[in-house]
Design a protein around this motif. Structure first.
Motif, PDB file in Angstrom:
ATOM      1  N   GLU A  32      10.604  13.145   8.820  1.00  0.00           N
ATOM      2  CA  GLU A  32      11.140  13.193   9.596  1.00  0.00           C
ATOM      3  C   GLU A  32       9.754  13.617  10.686  1.00  0.00           C
ATOM      4  N   ASP A  33       8.680  14.340  10.275  1.00  0.00           N
ATOM      5  CA  ASP A  33       7.906  15.087  10.998  1.00  0.00           C
ATOM      6  C   ASP A  33       6.331  14.367  11.195  1.00  0.00           C
ATOM      7  N   THR A  34       6.465  13.821   9.887  1.00  0.00           N
ATOM      8  CA  THR A  34       5.168  12.763  10.427  1.00  0.00           C
ATOM      9  C   THR A  34       4.897  11.113  11.062  1.00  0.00           C
ATOM     10  N   LEU A  35       6.622  11.293  10.555  1.00  0.00           N
ATOM     11  CA  LEU A  35       7.075   9.897  10.381  1.00  0.00           C
ATOM     12  C   LEU A  35       7.157   9.020   9.120  1.00  0.00           C
ATOM     13  N   THR A  36       6.347   9.268   8.176  1.00  0.00           N
ATOM     14  CA  THR A  36       5.101   8.667   7.408  1.00  0.00           C
ATOM     15  C   THR A  36       6.618   7.960   5.833  1.00  0.00           C
ATOM     16  N   ALA A  37       6.647   7.250   5.623  1.00  0.00           N
ATOM     17  CA  ALA A  37       7.218   6.121   4.866  1.00  0.00           C
ATOM     18  C   ALA A  37       6.924   5.800   3.650  1.00  0.00           C
ATOM     19  N   PHE A  38       7.514   5.534   2.530  1.00  0.00           N
ATOM     20  CA  PHE A  38       7.657   4.809   1.598  1.00  0.00           C
ATOM     21  C   PHE A  38       8.342   3.653   1.244  1.00  0.00           C
ATOM     22  N   LEU A  39       8.170   2.330   1.350  1.00  0.00           N
ATOM     23  CA  LEU A  39       8.790   2.015   1.276  1.00  0.00           C
ATOM     24  C   LEU A  39       8.806   0.871  -0.035  1.00  0.00           C
ATOM     25  N   ARG A  40       9.646   0.407  -0.433  1.00  0.00           N
ATOM     26  CA  ARG A  40      10.011  -0.572  -1.482  1.00  0.00           C
ATOM     27  C   ARG A  40      10.631  -2.027  -1.330  1.00  0.00           C
ATOM     28  N   VAL A  41       9.655  -2.626  -1.759  1.00  0.00           N
ATOM     29  CA  VAL A  41       9.941  -4.278  -1.714  1.00  0.00           C
ATOM     30  C   VAL A  41       9.609  -5.564  -2.731  1.00  0.00           C
ATOM     31  N   TYR A  42      10.633  -6.018  -2.570  1.00  0.00           N
ATOM     32  CA  TYR A  42       9.404  -7.379  -4.072  1.00  0.00           C
ATOM     33  C   TYR A  42       8.569  -7.966  -4.272  1.00  0.00           C
ATOM     34  N   SER A  43       7.574  -8.038  -4.168  1.00  0.00           N
ATOM     35  CA  SER A  43       6.230  -8.785  -5.057  1.00  0.00           C
ATOM     36  C   SER A  43       6.296 -10.333  -3.961  1.00  0.00           C
ATOM     37  N   ARG A  44       7.944 -11.138  -3.581  1.00  0.00           N
ATOM     38  CA  ARG A  44       8.072 -12.053  -3.134  1.00  0.00           C
ATOM     39  C   ARG A  44       7.572 -11.697  -1.961  1.00  0.00           C
ATOM     40  N   SER A  45       8.172 -10.911  -1.497  1.00  0.00           N
ATOM     41  CA  SER A  45       8.905 -11.256   0.090  1.00  0.00           C
ATOM     42  C   SER A  45       8.037  -9.917   0.639  1.00  0.00           C
ATOM     43  N   LEU A  46       6.576  -8.956   0.292  1.00  0.00           N
ATOM     44  CA  LEU A  46       5.844  -8.393   0.545  1.00  0.00           C
ATOM     45  C   LEU A  46       5.052  -9.025   2.109  1.00  0.00           C
ATOM     46  N   VAL A  47       4.886 -10.479   2.565  1.00  0.00           N
ATOM     47  CA  VAL A  47       3.926 -10.854   3.098  1.00  0.00           C
ATOM     48  C   VAL A  47       4.890 -10.684   4.129  1.00  0.00           C
ATOM     49  N   LYS A  48       6.463 -11.010   4.070  1.00  0.00           N
ATOM     50  CA  LYS A  48       6.675 -11.445   5.579  1.00  0.00           C
ATOM     51  C   LYS A  48       7.488 -10.068   5.872  1.00  0.00           C
ATOM     52  N   LEU A  49       7.922  -8.349   5.049  1.00  0.00           N
ATOM     53  CA  LEU A  49       7.710  -7.628   6.214  1.00  0.00           C
ATOM     54  C   LEU A  49       6.666  -6.856   6.291  1.00  0.00           C
ATOM     55  N   TRP A  50       5.391  -7.087   5.895  1.00  0.00           N
ATOM     56  CA  TRP A  50       4.265  -6.601   6.468  1.00  0.00           C
ATOM     57  C   TRP A  50       3.795  -7.649   7.589  1.00  0.00           C
ATOM     58  N   SER A  51       4.275  -9.005   7.788  1.00  0.00           N
ATOM     59  CA  SER A  51       4.203  -8.928   9.773  1.00  0.00           C
ATOM     60  C   SER A  51       4.705  -8.607  10.167  1.00  0.00           C
ATOM     61  N   SER A  52       6.508  -8.379   9.492  1.00  0.00           N
ATOM     62  CA  SER A  52       7.014  -7.769  10.704  1.00  0.00           C
ATOM     63  C   SER A  52       7.320  -6.423  11.443  1.00  0.00           C
ATOM     64  N   LEU A  53       5.874  -5.869  10.625  1.00  0.00           N
ATOM     65  CA  LEU A  53       5.743  -4.202  10.644  1.00  0.00           C
ATOM     66  C   LEU A  53       4.405  -4.286  11.496  1.00  0.00           C
ATOM     67  N   THR A  54       4.452  -5.360  11.455  1.00  0.00           N
ATOM     68  CA  THR A  54       2.672  -5.564  12.171  1.00  0.00           C
ATOM     69  C   THR A  54       3.123  -6.105  13.723  1.00  0.00           C
ATOM     70  N   LEU A  55       3.715  -6.880  13.738  1.00  0.00           N
ATOM     71  CA  LEU A  55       4.540  -7.599  15.383  1.00  0.00           C
ATOM     72  C   LEU A  55       5.338  -6.255  15.823  1.00  0.00           C
ATOM     73  N   LEU A  56       5.893  -5.778  15.178  1.00  0.00           N
ATOM     74  CA  LEU A  56       6.807  -4.695  16.284  1.00  0.00           C
ATOM     75  C   LEU A  56       6.138  -3.924  16.996  1.00  0.00           C
ATOM     76  N   GLY A  57       6.039  -4.306  18.322  1.00  0.00           N
ATOM     77  CA  GLY A  57       5.363  -3.039  19.355  1.00  0.00           C
ATOM     78  C   GLY A  57       6.378  -2.299  20.231  1.00  0.00           C
ATOM     79  N   SER A  58       7.590  -2.263  20.375  1.00  0.00           N
ATOM     80  CA  SER A  58       8.069  -1.646  20.926  1.00  0.00           C
ATOM     81  C   SER A  58       9.350  -0.728  20.252  1.00  0.00           C
ATOM     82  N   TYR A  59       9.321   0.605  20.398  1.00  0.00           N
ATOM     83  CA  TYR A  59      10.908   1.471  19.866  1.00  0.00           C
ATOM     84  C   TYR A  59      11.751   2.219  21.017  1.00  0.00           C
ATOM     85  N   GLN A  60      12.882   1.614  21.681  1.00  0.00           N
ATOM     86  CA  GLN A  60      13.369   2.492  22.571  1.00  0.00           C
ATOM     87  C   GLN A  60      12.585   2.011  24.198  1.00  0.00           C
TER      88      GLN A  60
END
Length: 129
Positions: free
Chosen positions: A73-101
């Motif tokens: 929580e201090d550095t806002l760093t996370a380790f994520l595990r995802v199925y290999s076949r879903s990697l591109v979907k997760l990565w692309s959605s992380l890239t396009l997230l642009g606002s929080y609250q």
């Protein structure tokens, strides 16, 4: 004398390609927020990522299976595990997230590997004495 026929066998080279045997990929990501005083818990982080998946890929994206293995929580760093076949979907959605609250934010993907152990060190940060 009998003549022995010797066959000249040409060297045979065979190209062997090994596909990744690991069913998962691991990502080390950091969330960069405009308002640095904002803190997220691990549950809030996962919900934030799920909403990003849902906005980009709909209900199918929201059902994508991934895990938050470790979150600082201090550095806002996370380790994520995802199925290999879903990697591109997760990565692309992380890239396009642009606002929080309603504040600007961005996910920085620091490292990606099919092996969790590979994320523990970074050769660029290595200091030899």
């Amino acid at each position: 004398m009998k003549q022995v026929e010797e066959k000249e066998e040409a060297s045979v080279y065979q190209r062997v390609v090994l596909k990744n045997a690991s069913p998962y990929h691991y990502l080390k990501v950091r969330l960069v927020l405009e308002d640095e005083s904002t803190r997220l818990s691990a549950v809030e982080l996962k919900y934030f990522i799920i909403t990003g998946l849902k906005s980009l890929y709909g209900e199918v994206g929201a059902a994508l299976n991934f895990d938050v293995l470790k979150y600082d929580e201090d550095t806002l760093t996370a380790f994520l595990r995802v199925y290999s076949r879903s990697l591109v979907k997760l990565w692309s959605s992380l890239t396009l997230l642009g606002s929080y609250q309603n504040k600007a934010c961005a996910f920085r993907v620091l490292q990606v590997s099919p092996f969790l152990l590979a994320l523990t060190g970074n050769s660029r940060d290595l200091q030899l004495d």
